[in-house]
Design an enzyme around this catalytic site. Structure first.
Site, PDB file in Angstrom:
ATOM      1  N   GLU A  11      -9.263   4.135  -2.655  1.00 37.30           N
ATOM      2  CA  GLU A  11      -7.998   4.013  -3.204  1.00 37.30           C
ATOM      3  C   GLU A  11      -8.054   3.103  -4.517  1.00 37.30           C
ATOM      4  O   GLU A  11      -9.186   2.820  -4.820  1.00 37.30           O
ATOM      5  CB  GLU A  11      -6.965   3.090  -2.425  1.00 37.30           C
ATOM      6  CG  GLU A  11      -6.651   3.405  -1.003  1.00 37.30           C
ATOM      7  CD  GLU A  11      -5.600   2.838  -0.322  1.00 37.30           C
ATOM      8  OE1 GLU A  11      -4.843   2.136  -1.035  1.00 37.30           O
ATOM      9  OE2 GLU A  11      -5.257   2.768   0.843  1.00 37.30           O
ATOM     10  N   THR A  18      -9.786  -5.701   3.255  1.00 39.06           N
ATOM     11  CA  THR A  18      -9.305  -4.747   2.276  1.00 39.06           C
ATOM     12  C   THR A  18     -10.352  -5.343   0.851  1.00 39.06           C
ATOM     13  O   THR A  18     -10.306  -6.478   0.747  1.00 39.06           O
ATOM     14  CB  THR A  18      -8.100  -4.800   1.915  1.00 39.06           C
ATOM     15  OG1 THR A  18      -7.319  -4.614   3.014  1.00 39.06           O
ATOM     16  CG2 THR A  18      -7.760  -3.683   0.738  1.00 39.06           C
ATOM     17  N   THR A  37      -4.687   6.527   0.267  1.00 42.16           N
ATOM     18  CA  THR A  37      -5.908   7.441  -0.110  1.00 42.16           C
ATOM     19  C   THR A  37      -5.832   8.738  -1.083  1.00 42.16           C
ATOM     20  O   THR A  37      -5.098   9.256  -0.785  1.00 42.16           O
ATOM     21  CB  THR A  37      -6.192   7.865   1.529  1.00 42.16           C
ATOM     22  OG1 THR A  37      -6.160   6.778   2.282  1.00 42.16           O
ATOM     23  CG2 THR A  37      -7.650   8.297   1.576  1.00 42.16           C
ATOM     24  N   ASP A  40      -9.404   0.586   1.443  1.00 45.60           N
ATOM     25  CA  ASP A  40      -8.397  -0.208   2.642  1.00 45.60           C
ATOM     26  C   ASP A  40      -9.136   0.346   3.806  1.00 45.60           C
ATOM     27  O   ASP A  40      -8.820   1.463   4.736  1.00 45.60           O
ATOM     28  CB  ASP A  40      -7.278   0.596   2.250  1.00 45.60           C
ATOM     29  CG  ASP A  40      -6.240   0.401   3.533  1.00 45.60           C
ATOM     30  OD1 ASP A  40      -6.391  -0.712   4.097  1.00 45.60           O
ATOM     31  OD2 ASP A  40      -5.243   1.238   3.885  1.00 45.60           O
ATOM     32  N   ASP A  99       0.706  -1.249  -0.002  1.00 50.20           N
ATOM     33  CA  ASP A  99       0.004   0.077   0.197  1.00 50.20           C
ATOM     34  C   ASP A  99       0.794   1.200   0.002  1.00 50.20           C
ATOM     35  O   ASP A  99       1.596   1.439   1.058  1.00 50.20           O
ATOM     36  CB  ASP A  99      -0.932   0.179   1.249  1.00 50.20           C
ATOM     37  CG  ASP A  99      -2.220   0.909   1.026  1.00 50.20           C
ATOM     38  OD1 ASP A  99      -2.393   1.302  -0.238  1.00 50.20           O
ATOM     39  OD2 ASP A  99      -2.837   1.117   2.001  1.00 50.20           O
ATOM     40  N   HIS A 138      -3.672  13.929   1.304  1.00 51.80           N
ATOM     41  CA  HIS A 138      -4.119  12.916   2.381  1.00 51.80           C
ATOM     42  C   HIS A 138      -2.762  13.115   3.348  1.00 51.80           C
ATOM     43  O   HIS A 138      -3.233  13.145   4.530  1.00 51.80           O
ATOM     44  CB  HIS A 138      -4.371  11.307   1.811  1.00 51.80           C
ATOM     45  CG  HIS A 138      -4.380  10.519   2.752  1.00 51.80           C
ATOM     46  ND1 HIS A 138      -5.146  10.441   3.706  1.00 51.80           N
ATOM     47  CD2 HIS A 138      -3.454   9.363   3.115  1.00 51.80           C
ATOM     48  CE1 HIS A 138      -5.196   9.274   4.551  1.00 51.80           C
ATOM     49  NE2 HIS A 138      -4.134   8.881   4.213  1.00 51.80           N
ATOM     50  N   TYR A 153       0.901   1.912  15.862  1.00 53.76           N
ATOM     51  CA  TYR A 153       1.482   2.127  14.556  1.00 53.76           C
ATOM     52  C   TYR A 153       2.744   2.659  14.708  1.00 53.76           C
ATOM     53  O   TYR A 153       3.750   2.685  13.927  1.00 53.76           O
ATOM     54  CB  TYR A 153       0.798   3.073  13.639  1.00 53.76           C
ATOM     55  CG  TYR A 153       1.094   4.581  13.815  1.00 53.76           C
ATOM     56  CD1 TYR A 153       0.769   5.343  14.777  1.00 53.76           C
ATOM     57  CD2 TYR A 153       1.901   5.025  12.779  1.00 53.76           C
ATOM     58  CE1 TYR A 153       0.851   6.461  14.931  1.00 53.76           C
ATOM     59  CE2 TYR A 153       2.151   6.427  12.781  1.00 53.76           C
ATOM     60  CZ  TYR A 153       1.717   6.921  13.859  1.00 53.76           C
ATOM     61  OH  TYR A 153       2.104   8.355  14.115  1.00 53.76           O
ATOM     62  N   GLU A 163     -10.672   4.143   3.081  1.00 52.89           N
ATOM     63  CA  GLU A 163      -9.797   4.815   2.681  1.00 52.89           C
ATOM     64  C   GLU A 163     -10.060   4.544   0.888  1.00 52.89           C
ATOM     65  O   GLU A 163      -9.875   3.318   0.736  1.00 52.89           O
ATOM     66  CB  GLU A 163      -8.454   4.262   2.848  1.00 52.89           C
ATOM     67  CG  GLU A 163      -7.967   4.646   4.229  1.00 52.89           C
ATOM     68  CD  GLU A 163      -6.500   4.780   4.694  1.00 52.89           C
ATOM     69  OE1 GLU A 163      -5.620   4.178   3.863  1.00 52.89           O
ATOM     70  OE2 GLU A 163      -6.188   5.536   5.560  1.00 52.89           O
ATOM     71  N   ARG A 180      -9.073   3.548  12.995  1.00 47.75           N
ATOM     72  CA  ARG A 180      -8.345   4.598  13.580  1.00 47.75           C
ATOM     73  C   ARG A 180      -7.744   4.454  14.951  1.00 47.75           C
ATOM     74  O   ARG A 180      -6.778   4.909  15.293  1.00 47.75           O
ATOM     75  CB  ARG A 180      -8.902   5.935  13.128  1.00 47.75           C
ATOM     76  CG  ARG A 180      -9.368   6.068  11.619  1.00 47.75           C
ATOM     77  CD  ARG A 180      -8.007   6.167  10.859  1.00 47.75           C
ATOM     78  NE  ARG A 180      -8.400   6.330   9.367  1.00 47.75           N
ATOM     79  CZ  ARG A 180      -7.915   6.355   8.532  1.00 47.75           C
ATOM     80  NH1 ARG A 180      -6.705   5.870   8.461  1.00 47.75           N
ATOM     81  NH2 ARG A 180      -8.169   6.412   7.157  1.00 47.75           N
ATOM     82  N   GLU A 209     -10.420  12.486   7.528  1.00 49.04           N
ATOM     83  CA  GLU A 209     -10.299  13.950   6.810  1.00 49.04           C
ATOM     84  C   GLU A 209     -11.583  14.655   6.553  1.00 49.04           C
ATOM     85  O   GLU A 209     -11.668  15.562   6.973  1.00 49.04           O
ATOM     86  CB  GLU A 209      -9.404  13.857   5.527  1.00 49.04           C
ATOM     87  CG  GLU A 209      -8.168  12.988   5.701  1.00 49.04           C
ATOM     88  CD  GLU A 209      -7.819  12.728   4.201  1.00 49.04           C
ATOM     89  OE1 GLU A 209      -7.388  13.774   3.602  1.00 49.04           O
ATOM     90  OE2 GLU A 209      -7.696  11.451   3.999  1.00 49.04           O
ATOM     91  N   TYR A 248       1.265   5.692  -0.562  1.00 44.23           N
ATOM     92  CA  TYR A 248       0.649   6.979   0.131  1.00 44.23           C
ATOM     93  C   TYR A 248       0.771   8.082  -0.986  1.00 44.23           C
ATOM     94  O   TYR A 248       1.615   9.098  -0.500  1.00 44.23           O
ATOM     95  CB  TYR A 248       1.741   6.986   1.358  1.00 44.23           C
ATOM     96  CG  TYR A 248       1.117   7.776   2.356  1.00 44.23           C
ATOM     97  CD1 TYR A 248       0.043   7.631   3.129  1.00 44.23           C
ATOM     98  CD2 TYR A 248       2.389   8.898   3.105  1.00 44.23           C
ATOM     99  CE1 TYR A 248      -0.365   8.217   4.197  1.00 44.23           C
ATOM    100  CE2 TYR A 248       1.793   9.403   4.160  1.00 44.23           C
ATOM    101  CZ  TYR A 248       0.666   9.645   4.762  1.00 44.23           C
ATOM    102  OH  TYR A 248       0.484  10.025   6.030  1.00 44.23           O
ATOM    103  N   GLN A 304      -5.249   1.853  15.273  1.00 43.02           N
ATOM    104  CA  GLN A 304      -4.030   2.237  14.438  1.00 43.02           C
ATOM    105  C   GLN A 304      -3.106   3.204  15.259  1.00 43.02           C
ATOM    106  O   GLN A 304      -1.971   3.366  15.392  1.00 43.02           O
ATOM    107  CB  GLN A 304      -4.179   3.193  13.089  1.00 43.02           C
ATOM    108  CG  GLN A 304      -3.408   3.544  12.207  1.00 43.02           C
ATOM    109  CD  GLN A 304      -3.974   3.964  10.822  1.00 43.02           C
ATOM    110  OE1 GLN A 304      -5.051   4.162  10.540  1.00 43.02           O
ATOM    111  NE2 GLN A 304      -3.012   4.698  10.053  1.00 43.02           N
ATOM    112  N   LYS A 322      -5.612  -2.439   9.803  1.00 45.41           N
ATOM    113  CA  LYS A 322      -5.924  -2.803   8.476  1.00 45.41           C
ATOM    114  C   LYS A 322      -5.862  -4.028   8.037  1.00 45.41           C
ATOM    115  O   LYS A 322      -6.196  -4.100   6.837  1.00 45.41           O
ATOM    116  CB  LYS A 322      -4.856  -1.877   7.628  1.00 45.41           C
ATOM    117  CG  LYS A 322      -5.190  -0.458   7.795  1.00 45.41           C
ATOM    118  CD  LYS A 322      -3.865   0.569   7.336  1.00 45.41           C
ATOM    119  CE  LYS A 322      -4.176   1.937   7.353  1.00 45.41           C
ATOM    120  NZ  LYS A 322      -4.761   2.851   6.060  1.00 45.41           N
TER     121      LYS A 322
END
Lengths: 438, 438
Positions: B212, B268, B370, B244, B138, B145, B255, B210, B248, B384, B140, B251, B264
């Site tokens: 994507e 998916t 994202t 995705d 994945d 984002h 993370y 997310e 949160r 967001e 970014y 995460q 995650k």
């Protein structure tokens, strides 16, 4: 100490004489799995079990019909070029196969004559990655490694607040996992030179090792259905050696905010032999958290995990430089430690990985993370052994190393031993650094 | 505008009438791939190509012998239950198959009668994940984002120094990738409640999406041999939609320092249809870096990438709550954006992923990350769109949402359109949140 079953009896001897020596890692009490074929041949790879300096060719055993019942089904599954089908059969099938092989390989066994034709000398074999690895997860289970690395970046606050609660892990690259003997090019990538405002692309100048164990998942779980910690080990096929090669300069520039990526995706080397948890049973030890540390959350805690969740596996890293090789010298031992120092157990890794519903599949691989022990000479990575590159290692013959140079080979060895038990070996995991591509 | 070849000619019409309507996403200029079977049947999954509201059953085409040569080999490869064999054949084979199908499906084609028996209505089909995904990476690639998310954590310094140099990516979980229609349990995991000193284990309370795109790798590369950016797109089979799903709260706690993991790994979702780069050729646009931004390092830069490296793919996210569903109301559109706003291109992702020698394999999947656009309503994640949960979305009928609730379905749609070209659709990618496991 009482033994779980007859396959652990230290008095057992095999009709394969080389399995009865004190220093073999592969006595009849071990019986680890690999996939192999005769070196340089075009034979299909197939499953094999180590016994002394020989391999029991499981495809040949299946064809012989000497082993039947549940064990027979397991032998047939192990005849394929990867062990996924065997892994998927689950613990009762693995145990049945272990017992059948243990009995057939004992001195005086009726199967001696037919099985003798199923032996291939290890000296004539080559190996492959033993499973189709669907997903590879690398954990971070050594609190000493996490603290040592953290101290390099955050001297006042080396250990992050989540460490003693979460068995930290991340997804690794499966495609570049190779078997012992792997030789790989020094990786090229982006790095930010000290003091520079802009990065450059070029060969890594800080190529490192990570001493790890690999954990192969056997039977999987359904998406959405966690594995309870009390059942976790039933999903584990066995353990191998693993070297998580790492380019520290690429890692430092790329890893924020989503973690290591290309700094570890160019190669990961595992040993060919997978030692089963059953073979390791005599070497279980309690998992004791240091006083004052929080107890794990309930999903990561159970009686069995506390009392017998850890394994006392001895680990050693050796470095063979081109100069040592040319001089005919032995490799230099640069680290000695034990897996017993890990902060999180195999069972906790499985329970944590699945708690949110993530599905494990037969052949998935976990890395333990760098298995540094509590003292400086027990550190499993050069970045720790050399204090971030500031204190080079002194090697025999006057050489020094901070990070790996072209032509260097790294050998990881693992074994279990203690009074009253027979030595259980993991063999070796060897990899060699080739020069970067032009 | 000139067309690359005859398959893009907007004047082409098919003998499949539903392919000639203005609003079909699947005109004869598209021809995307999936694997499918008749709904509820025990048929084997096999490759198919969308044409209007029908699917060309590629196993049936292969059996018919109507398509020969290089295209015939491709059709036979596409008859399997996954598209990996077709993907491995490489761009010339994919192009030959596209041309052969384009000709056979045109009005007046001699193949009309035999191929008519190879059609299956999409209304009668169900789909599977179209490839065995060996590794899932994945990225970014949206600077918007990255900036939006960074601002939530570091208001004064939202974008990290490496962002405009490194196409940041990380490894994702392949086993839990499902096809559109996937319904998954709300994940359970560790979170640190606001103000708490200790974490708790329980269902996520901040389940997010997310938006994507997914990029399927076709032909791979050998370990140690990078793919030059000028060759990168030859390794790309096509593009799909991807959600995705992200917890949160899990995460935020897990993370550091190694990146997102279980937050995650529970699910998916991808769309069944893979749109080829050839079908997208009319919708290429220049990739222009904002003035003042650094130019990419040479391994990430080439003329073609600058002039035609980006794709103008329209993207939309819709939310269907249980209340809207029960009221018979339409889903609420919560985001509209375009892939053209991404900071890194498909070719740059391939070149970067392989620069250190990492090997890609047929069927590997990349996520774009994202795809938030420059304005707030173009953000591709609830975190967001709601300013970190502080400004709930107002939905039709008076409902609000910060994060997803049980029973919510999310629909991602994608398409390309512009004057003088025929509309190219991606279909849809739908997923539904089930309550957490007891």
């Amino acid at each position: 100490m009482t033994f779980l079953n007859e396959t652990h009896d230290p008095a057992l001897r095999s009709w394969v004489a080389s399995a009865n020596t004190a220093d073999t890692g592969f006595p009849i009490q071990n019986l680890p799995f690999a996939v192999f074929r005769r070196k340089g041949s075009a034979e299909a790879f197939r499953g094999g079990v180590a016994i002394g300096d020989q391999i029991v060719d499981l495809a040949a055993v299946a064809a012989s019909g000497e082993i039947g019942g549940a064990a027979g089904e397991a032998v047939r599954a192990a005849s394929q070029d990867k062990l996924n089908a065997l892994m998927a059969l689950g613990r009762p099938a693995w145990a049945a196969l272990r017992l059948a092989l243990s009995r057939a390989l004992r001195q005086g066994a009726a199967e001696q004559e037919p099985l003798r034709t199923c032996l291939v000398p290890q000296a004539e074999a080559e190996y492959d990655v033993p499973a189709r690895i669907g997903d590879y997860t690398d954990f971070y289970t050594s609190v000493h490694h996490a603290t040592n690395i953290g101290r390099l970046f955050r001297p006042d606050n080396p250990l992050l607040p989540n460490y003693k609660w979460v068995p930290i892990g991340y997804h690794g690259r499966a495609s570049s996992i190779g078997v012992s003997g792997q030789a790989f090019r020094r990786p090229v990538g982006q790095t930010l030179p000290v003091g520079a405002a802009q990065p450059v692309a070029g060969p890594s100048r800080a190529l490192d090792i990570e001493l790890e164990l690999g954990v192969f998942i056997g039977s999987g779980n359904t998406l959405g259905e966690p594995v309870a910690i009390t059942e976790a080990e039933d999903h584990v096929f066995g353990i191998c050696l693993l070297n998580d090669w790492s380019a520290r300069d690429i890692q430092a520039w790329e890893y924020q905010p989503l973690g290591p990526f290309l700094s570890k995706s160019f190669a990961t080397t595992i040993s060919p032999w997978i030692v089963t948890l059953e073979a390791l049973a005599p070497f279980r030890v309690p998992f004791v958290r240091p006083e004052g540390d929080p107890q794990p959350l309930p999903y990561l805690d159970c009686e069995a995990n506390r009392h017998t969740g850890a394994f006392d596996i001895q680990l050693q890293v050796e470095l063979l430089t081109p100069r040592l090789r040319e001089a005919g010298s032995a490799a230099a031992t640069i680290c000695r430690t034990s897996y017993r120092h890990a902060y999180w157990t195999v069972a906790q890794m499985v329970a944590h990985h699945t708690v949110g519903g993530c599905n494990l599949q037969p052949g998935d691989l976990f890395g333990s993370g760098t298995l540094s022990g509590p003292t400086p000479d027990q550190a499993g990575a050069l970045i720790e052994l050399t204090a971030g590159g500031k204190q080079p290692l002194q090697l025999p013959g006057g050489e020094q190393r901070t990070f790996l140079e072209d032509g260097d080979s790294v050998v990881i060895r693992g074994w279990c031993e203690k009074p009253g038990a027979v030595r259980i070996g993991f063999g070796e995991c060897v990899g060699t650094v080739l020069p970067a591509r032009d």
